[in-house]
Write an enzyme that holds these catalytic residues in place. Structure first.
Site, PDB file in Angstrom:
ATOM      1  N   HIS A 122     -29.961 -18.426 -12.794  1.00 11.40           N
ATOM      2  CA  HIS A 122     -29.173 -18.269 -11.503  1.00 11.40           C
ATOM      3  C   HIS A 122     -29.335 -19.129 -10.392  1.00 11.40           C
ATOM      4  O   HIS A 122     -28.726 -18.898  -9.353  1.00 11.40           O
ATOM      5  CB  HIS A 122     -29.405 -16.684 -11.008  1.00 11.40           C
ATOM      6  CG  HIS A 122     -30.756 -16.783 -10.286  1.00 11.40           C
ATOM      7  ND1 HIS A 122     -32.014 -16.338 -11.034  1.00 11.40           N
ATOM      8  CD2 HIS A 122     -31.030 -16.454  -9.002  1.00 11.40           C
ATOM      9  CE1 HIS A 122     -32.970 -16.431 -10.005  1.00 11.40           C
ATOM     10  NE2 HIS A 122     -32.290 -16.202  -8.754  1.00 11.40           N
TER      11      HIS A 122
HETATM   12  C1  UD1 Z   1     -30.753 -14.026  -4.436  1.00 10.80           C
HETATM   13  C2  UD1 Z   1     -31.983 -14.953  -3.731  1.00 10.80           C
HETATM   14  C3  UD1 Z   1     -32.735 -15.779  -4.670  1.00 10.80           C
HETATM   15  C4  UD1 Z   1     -33.219 -14.492  -5.748  1.00 10.80           C
HETATM   16  C5  UD1 Z   1     -31.872 -13.746  -6.378  1.00 10.80           C
HETATM   17  C6  UD1 Z   1     -32.390 -12.661  -7.457  1.00 10.80           C
HETATM   18  C7  UD1 Z   1     -31.308 -15.803  -1.412  1.00 10.80           C
HETATM   19  C8  UD1 Z   1     -31.105 -16.906  -0.833  1.00 10.80           C
HETATM   20  N1  UD1 Z   1     -31.271 -15.683  -2.895  1.00 10.80           N
HETATM   21  O1  UD1 Z   1     -30.013 -15.097  -5.136  1.00 10.80           O
HETATM   22  O2  UD1 Z   1     -33.702 -15.996  -4.276  1.00 10.80           O
HETATM   23  O3  UD1 Z   1     -33.821 -15.316  -6.927  1.00 10.80           O
HETATM   24  O4  UD1 Z   1     -31.275 -13.158  -5.373  1.00 10.80           O
HETATM   25  O5  UD1 Z   1     -31.456 -12.213  -7.995  1.00 10.80           O
HETATM   26  O6  UD1 Z   1     -31.808 -14.836  -1.061  1.00 10.80           O
HETATM   27  N2  UD1 Z   1     -23.238 -11.393  -6.375  1.00 10.80           N
HETATM   28  C9  UD1 Z   1     -22.653 -10.320  -6.891  1.00 10.80           C
HETATM   29  N3  UD1 Z   1     -23.088  -9.014  -6.823  1.00 10.80           N
HETATM   30  C10 UD1 Z   1     -24.169  -8.635  -6.060  1.00 10.80           C
HETATM   31  C11 UD1 Z   1     -24.830  -9.909  -5.474  1.00 10.80           C
HETATM   32  C12 UD1 Z   1     -24.327 -11.125  -5.704  1.00 10.80           C
HETATM   33  O7  UD1 Z   1     -21.555 -10.548  -7.569  1.00 10.80           O
HETATM   34  O8  UD1 Z   1     -24.690  -7.609  -6.217  1.00 10.80           O
HETATM   35  C13 UD1 Z   1     -22.701 -12.769  -6.563  1.00 10.80           C
HETATM   36  C14 UD1 Z   1     -21.760 -13.105  -5.130  1.00 10.80           C
HETATM   37  O9  UD1 Z   1     -20.690 -13.942  -5.795  1.00 10.80           O
HETATM   38  C15 UD1 Z   1     -22.738 -13.809  -4.616  1.00 10.80           C
HETATM   39  C16 UD1 Z   1     -23.700 -14.436  -5.378  1.00 10.80           C
HETATM   40  O10 UD1 Z   1     -23.742 -13.347  -6.386  1.00 10.80           O
HETATM   41  O11 UD1 Z   1     -21.927 -14.753  -3.603  1.00 10.80           O
HETATM   42  C17 UD1 Z   1     -25.025 -15.001  -4.703  1.00 10.80           C
HETATM   43  O12 UD1 Z   1     -25.577 -13.654  -4.315  1.00 10.80           O
HETATM   44  P1  UD1 Z   1     -26.736 -13.866  -3.132  1.00 10.80           P
HETATM   45  O13 UD1 Z   1     -27.442 -12.815  -2.783  1.00 10.80           O
HETATM   46  O14 UD1 Z   1     -26.442 -14.837  -1.937  1.00 10.80           O
HETATM   47  O15 UD1 Z   1     -27.746 -14.794  -3.958  1.00 10.80           O
HETATM   48  P2  UD1 Z   1     -28.344 -14.723  -5.259  1.00 10.80           P
HETATM   49  O16 UD1 Z   1     -27.951 -15.802  -6.143  1.00 10.80           O
HETATM   50  O17 UD1 Z   1     -28.298 -13.181  -6.025  1.00 10.80           O
END
Ligand code: UD1
Length: 365
Positions: free
Chosen positions: A207
Site C-alpha cells: 500500500h
Molecule cells: C496510512 C498511513 C501509513 C500506514 C497506513 C496503514 C499516513 C501518511 N499514512 O496510509 O503510514 O501504513 O495508513 O493502513 O498517515 N482510503 C479509503 N478508506 C479508508 C482510508 C483510506 O478508501 O478508510 C483510501 C483513500 O483513497 C485515501 C487513500 O486510501 O485517499 C489513502 O489513505 P490515507 O489514510 O491517506 O493513507 P494510507 O495509504 O491508508
C-alpha cells in the site's frame, strides 16, 4: 490519584498498538483513558470492524476527518483535536506510530502545553520521501517521553539530542496485541474459507505510495506476483488505497495465476492467515515485525526499513523486484533464515509503558 490521558489514533496499525495499552490502563485503575479516533481511516474494514476484532470495546470519539492531501488532512485533524484538547485538558497526550494522525496529535498537544508521550519512537528509514519519516522526526522532536521498540531507536534519538532520561526501550506493543489475540485467531476458519491449507500459500500486502502510486511499477509488481502465484497460491488482501490505484490503472489480475485479490481482513483473520503462511511479501512496517515474531519468511518490497532489527535477528529481507523470484524460490526450498525474537518483544510492553508513565506523571502533577 487518577490521571487523565488522551490517546489519538486514526489508522488501522494505530489501533493494534493502542489496544494493549488501553487494557493495562483500565486494569490499573489509575488512568482515566479517553481515545479520540481522527477518522483518517473510515472504511469499516480498516476501522469499526477491525477495532471490534481487536477487542477494543471502548466507545471512541470520532472526528471523522476522512481522506485528503497530507497538509489538508493533518490540518483538519489539528483543528478538530485542538477543540477537543482545549475542552478536556488531559494530563498527557499519547500518540502511537508514524501516521498523519500521530503528527497532528503531537503538534496540537505541544502547542497547548500538554506533555506528549510517543509509542514507537526513534524508528528512522532515513528516507524523507516517505511521509511517515517526516511524521516520526517531528513527533519525536515534540515528545516529552519516548517509548522505543528496538535498540536502533535509542541510538537515533540520542544522536538527535533527545534527553536520554526521556528515552525508554520498552519493546513492541504490536507484539503485545499479537500474543493477546493469537488464541482467538487460531479459532478462526479463514484458511478453509479461502480454500488454502497451512504452509501452502503466501500472503501479499502492498500500500505504500512508492509501490502503488506509480502505474508502471504497480503493473510490474502485479505481473511479478502473478508469475510467482504459479508456484504458490498468493492471497492479497487489498488496501483501499491500492484498490483505487489498480482501478485507475485498469490493471486486472489474471484469474488463471495463483494470485488472488481479496477484501481487507479483520485483525484475527489476518493474524490467522499470517501464522499459517509459507511466506509474506509486503511493504508494511508492522508486518515486518509480526513475521519476525512468528518466524515466517518476509520479503519486504522496499529499499529501506525503519525496523532494522527485523533484518538483523529476524526473518525479514529487503528485496528489489528483480530479486523476488530467486528469494521466493529460496523460501520454497527452505533455505531461509529461521531468525529469532528481538529482546523485550514479550507481550509485556504495555505494562512497562504504564510504569514509566506513572513515574512521569507523578513527577509533574
Ligand atoms: C496510512 C498511513 C501509513 C500506514 C497506513 C496503514 C499516513 C501518511 N499514512 O496510509 O503510514 O501504513 O495508513 O493502513 O498517515 N482510503 C479509503 N478508506 C479508508 C482510508 C483510506 O478508501 O478508510 C483510501 C483513500 O483513497 C485515501 C487513500 O486510501 O485517499 C489513502 O489513505 P490515507 O489514510 O491517506 O493513507 P494510507 O495509504 O491508508
Amino acid at each position: 490519584m487518577t490521571y487523565q490521558l488522551l490517546s489519538v489514533v486514526g489508522t488501522r496499525p494505530n489501533f493494534v498498538k493502542l489496544a494493549p495499552l488501553d487494557r493495562v490502563f483500565e486494569a490499573s485503575g489509575k488512568i482515566d483513558h479517553r481515545i479520540v479516533h481522527t477518522g483518517q481511516h473510515y472504511a469499516p474494514a480498516l476501522s469499526g470492524d477491525f477495532l471490534k476484532s481487536l477487542g477494543l470495546k471502548k466507545s471512541l470519539r470520532n472526528l471523522e476527518v476522512g481522506s485528503g492531501p497530507h497538509g489538508a488532512q493533518t490540518g483538519w485533524i489539528m483543528e478538530a483535536l485542538e477543540e477537543e484538547c482545549s475542552r478536556e485538558r488531559p494530563d498527557l497526550m499519547l500518540v502511537v506510530g508514524d501516521v498523519n494522525s500521530t503528527l497532528a496529535g503531537a503538534l496540537v498537544a505541544a502547542k497547548l502545553h500538554i506533555p506528549v508521550a510517543h509509542v514507537e519512537s526513534g524508528l528512522r528509514s532515513k528516507d524523507r520521501k516517505m511521509p511517515e519519516e517526516i511524521n516520526r522526526l517531528v513527533t519525536d522532536r515534540l515528545s516529552d517521553i519516548l517509548f522505543v521498540s528496538e535498540p536502533s531507536g535509542v541510538e537515533h534519538l540520542r544522536a538527535e539530542g533527545v534527553d536520554p532520561e526521556a528515552i525508554h526501550l520498552v519493546g513492541n506493543v504490536m507484539i503485545d496485541s499479537l500474543l493477546h489475540c493469537l488464541p482467538a485467531a487460531r479459532e478462526r476458519d479463514v484458511m478453509s474459507r479461502l480454500g488454502v491449507s497451512r504452509g501452502a500459500y503466501g500472503v501479499v500486502t502492498l500500500h505504500r505510495p512508492s509501490n502503488v502510486d506509480e502505474p508502471e511499477r504497480l503493473v510490474r509488481l502485479t505481473r511479478s506476483l502473478e508469475s510467482l502465484g504459479h508456484s504458490l497460491p498468493l492471497l492479497y488482501p487489498v488496501h483501499p488505497r491500492t484498490r483505487v490505484r489498480l482501478e485507475e490503472c485498469g490493471i486486472e489480475v489474471d484469474s488463471k495465476s495463483g494470485l488472488r485479490l481479496i477484501d481487507p481482513l479483520d485483525y484475527l483473520d489476518f493474524l490467522s492467515l499470517l501464522e499459517g503462511a509459507k511466506l509474506v511479501l509486503t511493504d508494511s512496517g508492522g508486518i515486518q515485525e509480526e513475521t519476525t515474531f512468528l518466524g515466517i519468511p518476509c520479503l519486504t518490497l522496499r529499499p529501506n526499513t525503519e525496523r532494522p532489527i527485523t533484518l538483523e535477528v529476524g526473518t525479514n529481507r529487503l528485496v528489489r523486484i528483480e530479486e523476488l523470484e530467486s528469494c521466493f524460490q529460496r523460501v520454497l526450498a527452505d533455505e531461509w533464515n529461521k531468525g529469532s525474537v528481538p529482546e523485550l518483544w514479550d507481550g509485556k510492553t504495555a505494562e512497562r509503558i504504564l510504569v514509566q508513565l506513572e513515574i512521569f506523571l507523578g513527577s509533574r502533577c
